[in-house]
Write a protein that holds these residues in place. Sequence first.
Motif: not given
Ligand code: MG
Length: 313
Positions: A91-97, A196-198
């Motif tokens: 998973m991505d680090a930006d909480l988009q997942h 969207t990205r956190a």
């Molecule tokens: Mg992202």
Amino acid sequence: MLISAVVPCYNEEKVIEMTYRELSSALSGITDDYEMIFVNDGSRDGTLAVLKEKADADSHVKYISFSRNFGKESAMLAGLRYSSGDYTVIMDADLQHPPELIAEMLAYGRQGYDQVIAQRDRAGEKKIGSFFARWYYRLVDRLTDVELVDGIGDFRLLSRKALNALLTMNEYNRFSKGLFSWIGFREKIISYQNRTRAAGESKWSFRALVRYGVDGVLSFNNKPLRFCFFIGAFAIILSLLYLVFLFLSIVFKGIDLPGYFTTIFTICLFGGVQLISIGIIGEYVGRIYYEVKRRPHYLVDESNFESDNHSAK
Ligand code: MG
Ligand code: UDP
């Protein structure tokens, strides 16, 4: 180890703390037998410091830090190689997942699905971006032999079987979306609402997207080369017909000199076709050049894994 989460991070200091909190609460709600592998892809900000701090406080946290930025594909590959879980989530680090989806993904994994894929809708995304993305997927789907579906990214759960299959592929130019699809196995798609990205910002510039797009088409087959061949064949047939036509008109009407327009037109047309074809061939040759060097995908600067025999492959 039941479940490993692999998280590539590049300049994510603004969001990594939050990601850590949400991910660890989601995973500890499932089991205590989990690890979180954060791969620091040569961040230039304080990402590594935050990761180290977390690793000191929480033994579930593992980190790998690269010597420089090697790109998300390499970061994912490293995380997957180090993963020891029966199931691995990327998973991505930006909480988009959203991490809370992992419980559901794991449930399907336990039912015997080897790849549980989370598909997002495109709500809240810039209209123009999603328009191009949709068309891109349609085009790639046509051009390549692997099946790509819109809205499917790298957020997925892999069984040990699928993960091992993925690790057998050592190519330098990695296009994960294609690799995931290439290995096959039993797949289950679940959908979630786009987020969207956190915090922080996206690493994708327009140029990076174009490069990624070209990669997707070229790394999976040689259809573009075949396309050159067909254009060439088509051009030859056309010019033969034209030759016959010219010959007959000379026989019946005699030589008539004007032909400037057709001559220039033909030169330009075929010059263009040839240049494009050489360009396509060049792309492949360039890729072969990088593949034969057999350089490693990444270099590890430091990590808190005890043995470091994973990276040598
Ligand atoms: Mg992202
Ligand atoms: N990422 C990475 N290396 C890079 C670029 C991105 O590890 O060179 C990571 C990034 O930290 C994030 C994920 O890949 O966890 C997705 O990046 P981003 O959010 O910028 O892409 P987007 O969501 O906009 O497609």
